[in-house]
Design an enzyme around this catalytic site. Sequence first.
Site, mmCIF file in Angstrom:
data_model
loop_
_atom_site.group_PDB
_atom_site.id
_atom_site.type_symbol
_atom_site.label_atom_id
_atom_site.label_comp_id
_atom_site.label_asym_id
_atom_site.label_seq_id
_atom_site.Cartn_x
_atom_site.Cartn_y
_atom_site.Cartn_z
ATOM 1 C CG HIS A 298 -2.306 1.356 1.693
ATOM 2 N ND1 HIS A 298 -2.311 2.298 0.441
ATOM 3 C CD2 HIS A 298 -3.187 0.293 0.823
ATOM 4 C CE1 HIS A 298 -2.971 2.492 0.907
ATOM 5 N NE2 HIS A 298 -4.221 1.546 1.216
ATOM 6 C CG HIS A 341 -2.661 5.324 9.029
ATOM 7 N ND1 HIS A 341 -3.700 5.090 8.848
ATOM 8 C CD2 HIS A 341 -3.138 6.989 9.223
ATOM 9 C CE1 HIS A 341 -4.871 5.678 8.147
ATOM 10 N NE2 HIS A 341 -4.540 7.052 8.769
ATOM 11 C CD GLU A 347 -6.220 11.856 7.184
ATOM 12 O OE1 GLU A 347 -4.988 11.136 6.389
ATOM 13 O OE2 GLU A 347 -6.722 11.642 7.917
ATOM 14 C CG HIS A 371 -7.733 11.117 12.039
ATOM 15 N ND1 HIS A 371 -7.856 10.775 10.784
ATOM 16 C CD2 HIS A 371 -9.196 10.732 12.710
ATOM 17 C CE1 HIS A 371 -9.122 10.405 10.853
ATOM 18 N NE2 HIS A 371 -10.164 10.234 11.701
ATOM 19 C CG HIS A 377 -6.680 7.838 11.560
ATOM 20 N ND1 HIS A 377 -6.085 8.775 12.193
ATOM 21 C CD2 HIS A 377 -6.727 8.948 10.080
ATOM 22 C CE1 HIS A 377 -4.692 9.199 11.137
ATOM 23 N NE2 HIS A 377 -5.661 9.473 9.962
#
Length: 451
Positions: A298, A341, A347, A371, A377
């Site tokens: 990813h 993460h 963010e 966040h 989250h």
Amino acid sequence: MSTRSDQADPRKTAESLEYLHGFGNLHSSEAVPGALPAGNSTPHRPPLGLYTERFHGASMTEPRGNSRQAWMYRIRPSAQHGPFSRIDGGTFRGLADAQTEMNRSSWNPQPDPKPGTDFVSGLWTFGGHGDPAERTGMAVHVYAANASMKDTVFSNSDGEMLITPFEGALLVRTEFGLLHVKPGDVALIPRGVRFRVELLDAMARGYVAENFGRPLVLPELGPLGSTALADPKDFRAPVAAYEDVERPVQAIVKYCGELWSSTYDHSPLDVVAWHGNHVPYVYDLHSFMTVGTLSHGHADPSVYTVLTSPTDTPGVANFDFCSVVGRWEVAMDSFRPPYYHRNIGSEFVGIVKTPPFGPTMFGEPGAGMLHNMLAPHGLWPEGDVATTNAAALEPEWIDIGLAIFYDSRLPLKLTRQALESPQRQHDFDKHWQGFERRFPRSPLQEDINAR
């Protein structure tokens, strides 16, 4: 071309606009042939009786690649105004009362505005960090308007503004010319540029980010080569268009976190010709070339960066503007959604368009989700179950609508109105409860627990 907002049809004007293309280019434009001087930016007598004005958006002695400046040729100098006075900013706030918030936070969309609310009076501040007087940090807002700005212009001395509508198209009249900004677009208004927002629909809503730091640029591509992410050619700058209006016009300026106001006896959007690179842009976010994983694993969300405000630390941004649109998922034997993460940066997520199947965990257009630094989250339990129990990992087109992210190196402090807003979801943490234990306990541990 000469324009007057009270005589022209804004929608017809917006749909017929022509543009200059290329981010960061040294553009030049004239609304009247011969208005732009040739060979000398400061001629003894400027053409057509215009006045020469220099506009610096960066320090004069910065490296050439960092320079932001423009030469303007206007009907009257912008210096022709009376004193400015502080005015009430309403729900458009500075960060003086902002407080640190460690918890994950989320807000439902703001309610409809009162009749007669324009873009400036409809701005509502979540929060931010830094100090515009120190030229560092950023702020996050939403806007909701049901009226066009009339005989009013606005400018932001604190920083650049990124305007991303999710409902209702806008005609943005700037000193450099006109921009048509519709849902799915983002408009970049440089620091200090005066502009007016006219509505093309009955209601207009969207997100606004202020960048107090170094001007936004396209991110470096490194091993990706020279063609990926946002293409410079897809950014559109306005062609010169001026207003020749002689009646009182209010000028509102955001300056060091406060709003100030003065009155001109003419429209300050009276630039007949210009050249330079401190100019506004509009960009269609659907033009973004998504880069992702083609084998396994990813990629980091940095691959969604459209524009970035760099700092003196290489690779660390004051503020990143990111956008996520539909894409193919083809990773093999991999957990395809974002892994759980904790990021050193912070963010803020906004939704421009929901996917065809309805709102996701991020909410609906107008919602906000924050966040802050190192807040854990990721997917909610039901999403995790659906992902891990997928029968087969086949190539799949994911239509997630359109989401934007404001990523910043420091925690966003929240204004009191954001902390106390009725739209705030005070039970937001509940969404990450109920994960099932999948790791088996050892017989020894079972015996210990039974005692």
